[in-house]
Write a protein that holds these residues in place. Sequence first.
Motif, PDB file in Angstrom:
ATOM      1  N   MET A 131       2.062   1.861  -3.421  1.00  0.00           N
ATOM      2  CA  MET A 131       0.999   2.508  -4.196  1.00  0.00           C
ATOM      3  C   MET A 131       0.834   3.973  -3.797  1.00  0.00           C
ATOM      4  O   MET A 131       0.550   4.825  -4.647  1.00  0.00           O
ATOM      5  CB  MET A 131      -0.326   1.768  -3.973  1.00  0.00           C
ATOM      6  CG  MET A 131      -0.405   0.432  -4.677  1.00  0.00           C
ATOM      7  SD  MET A 131      -0.532   0.612  -6.462  1.00  0.00           S
ATOM      8  CE  MET A 131      -0.941  -1.064  -6.935  1.00  0.00           C
ATOM      9  N   GLN A 134       3.353   5.833  -5.659  1.00  0.00           N
ATOM     10  CA  GLN A 134       2.926   5.992  -7.046  1.00  0.00           C
ATOM     11  C   GLN A 134       1.905   7.117  -7.171  1.00  0.00           C
ATOM     12  O   GLN A 134       1.958   7.923  -8.110  1.00  0.00           O
ATOM     13  CB  GLN A 134       2.326   4.676  -7.555  1.00  0.00           C
ATOM     14  CG  GLN A 134       1.703   4.746  -8.945  1.00  0.00           C
ATOM     15  CD  GLN A 134       2.727   4.997 -10.032  1.00  0.00           C
ATOM     16  OE1 GLN A 134       3.915   4.770  -9.838  1.00  0.00           O
ATOM     17  NE2 GLN A 134       2.263   5.448 -11.186  1.00  0.00           N
ATOM     18  N   TRP A 193       0.828  -1.201   0.000  1.00  0.00           N
ATOM     19  CA  TRP A 193       0.000   0.000   0.000  1.00  0.00           C
ATOM     20  C   TRP A 193       0.864   1.254   0.000  1.00  0.00           C
ATOM     21  O   TRP A 193       0.544   2.256  -0.653  1.00  0.00           O
ATOM     22  CB  TRP A 193      -0.932   0.010   1.216  1.00  0.00           C
ATOM     23  CG  TRP A 193      -2.214  -0.751   1.007  1.00  0.00           C
ATOM     24  CD1 TRP A 193      -2.544  -1.958   1.550  1.00  0.00           C
ATOM     25  CD2 TRP A 193      -3.313  -0.372   0.179  1.00  0.00           C
ATOM     26  NE1 TRP A 193      -3.783  -2.353   1.104  1.00  0.00           N
ATOM     27  CE2 TRP A 193      -4.285  -1.403   0.276  1.00  0.00           C
ATOM     28  CE3 TRP A 193      -3.579   0.722  -0.626  1.00  0.00           C
ATOM     29  CZ2 TRP A 193      -5.489  -1.353  -0.418  1.00  0.00           C
ATOM     30  CZ3 TRP A 193      -4.785   0.776  -1.309  1.00  0.00           C
ATOM     31  CH2 TRP A 193      -5.720  -0.251  -1.198  1.00  0.00           C
ATOM     32  N   PHE A 249      -4.031   0.195  -9.925  1.00  0.00           N
ATOM     33  CA  PHE A 249      -2.960   1.034 -10.459  1.00  0.00           C
ATOM     34  C   PHE A 249      -3.507   2.057 -11.452  1.00  0.00           C
ATOM     35  O   PHE A 249      -3.142   3.237 -11.434  1.00  0.00           O
ATOM     36  CB  PHE A 249      -1.913   0.158 -11.134  1.00  0.00           C
ATOM     37  CG  PHE A 249      -0.796   0.929 -11.778  1.00  0.00           C
ATOM     38  CD1 PHE A 249       0.322   1.287 -11.059  1.00  0.00           C
ATOM     39  CD2 PHE A 249      -0.866   1.300 -13.113  1.00  0.00           C
ATOM     40  CE1 PHE A 249       1.354   2.006 -11.644  1.00  0.00           C
ATOM     41  CE2 PHE A 249       0.150   2.021 -13.710  1.00  0.00           C
ATOM     42  CZ  PHE A 249       1.272   2.370 -12.970  1.00  0.00           C
TER      43      PHE A 249
END
Length: 468
Positions: free
Chosen positions: A28, A31, A25, A152
Motif C-alpha cells: 500500500m 501504491q 502495508w 485503497f
Amino acid sequence: MPLITATRTPNSATPKRRGGNIGLWLVMLAQLMLVLDATVVNVALPHIATDLHFSHSDLSWVLNGYAVAFGGLLLLGGRIGDVVGRRRTFLIGVAAFTLFSLLGGLATTPALLVVARALQGLGAAFAAPSVLALITTNAPDEGSRNRALALFSAIASMGGAMGLILGGVLTDTANWRWTLFINVPIGLLVLIAVPRLVGETPRAPGRFDIVGAVSATGGAVAIVWALIQAPDYGWFGTRTLGGIAVGALLIGLLAFTERRVPHPLLRPQLLRSPSRVGALAAMAATYGGMLAMFFLMVQYLEDQLHFTPLVTGLAFLPMPLSIFAMSRVIPRLVERVGAVRLVIAGAALRVVAFLPLTQLSPTTNFALVAGALVATGISAGMTFMPLTTLALRNVEPEHAGAASGLFQTMQQLGGAVGLAIVASTFAAFAAPGDFTVGGRAGFWAATTLSVLALAAVAGLARRRRQEA
C-alpha cells in the motif's frame, strides 16, 4: 482497519504469517508513492519552468508525460500480472519507477525530464494493477472487501492532495529535484522487504496483446498531445485535428483488435455491464476535473497570491483531511444508502465547490478557496470508493487484474485528457502578469468536466434501476 492477507491456493506460496500484514502495508505504501507522483511535482512547476526553461504549454507535459504512460499501459500491466504473477510484475514496476525517479531528479533539459516522467509512468503501470488485484481476490467476504477498497480508495483520492503538500515541503526546504529523489529510498525499501513478506499469486496461461498495448498508448498520447498543443496551432488547426484523428483511429484499432485476439488486453465482456461503463466514465471525468483544479490552484496561489511552495502545499491540507474523515464512514454509508446515491451526491457537491473558483480575482478571500478545497475533499471521499466498488462488482477472480487495470486506466487517462483540456484553455486565455484572466477560463473548463461527471453518474442511476 485490518488488511487482507492472501488466501491459500494449491499453486501459490502462502505469505509468512509473521510480517504478512507488514508486507501488505508496504504494498500500500508503494501504491501511495505511485499516486503521489501524479501531483508531487505540481507545486514545483514554476521552479521547474524557470530552471529548465519550459514554455507555458509544454509545462503540463511534466504531469501528463507520467499520466499518459501510466494510463496507456495499465491494461498491459494488469495482463502481465495475470500471466507472469502479480507480485513479480509489481516488483518489476517498482524497480523501474525507482530508477527513473532518480534519473528525473538529475534531468538537465525539458526533454530529459519529460522522458523520465513517462518512464516513471511505465513502471507505475506495471506495479499499480497488481495492488488492486490482490485486494479484490483475497478479501474473505463483502464487508472485508469494502473496507480494503475504502483504504485503497483513500490512498487514491488523498494521494493527489498529499502529493501537493509533500511537494511544497520538499521544494521549499531543498529544491524541486527532491520531489523525485524521495521515491528512491521508498522504492528500495519495498524491493527489499516485499519479496520476503508477500507471497506470489497463481499464474494464468495466455499471451500478451502487444497490438492492443501500442494502440491504447498511442491513441492516448496523440489525443493528449493535440489538446495540449491546441493553443499554439489553433483548436481547428491541421495539427490539432490531425492528432485527434490519429488518436481516434488508434482507439478504433484497439476496439477492433480486442474482439478478435484470443487473449485481449481489454476484455470486451468487462464493458457489457452498463453500470460498469457508467462508473468508468464518471471516474474519468471526476479525476480529470480534480487534476485540472490542482494544476490551476497551484499557479493561482504561487503566481497571483505569491505563496511560497511550502505555504502552497499546506493550503491544500484541508482536502486530504476531509477525504480521510470521509473514508472512515463511507463503507457503512455504502451499505445503508447505496453506492449510486453517494456518487451522485458527491458529484453534485464537486460542481458546487468548483463554481466559486470561476470568479477568482486578486482580491478573493482565501476562506473561499479553503472552503472549495474542503468541499472538493468531501466530494472525493464520497465518490472514489463507491465508484471503485461499482466498477469491480461481479468481476471473476481470474479477470481481476484486467478489471483493475481498466479502472485505473480510465482514472489516469481521464486525468490526462482533463488536464490537457484545462491547461490548453488556460494557455489560450492567459494574460501576462495576471493569472485570473486565463485562470477563470480554466476553472470554467474544470467545472464543465465536473458537470459531465454528474451527468455520467445520473445515467448510472438510471441504468441501475433498469438492471434491477
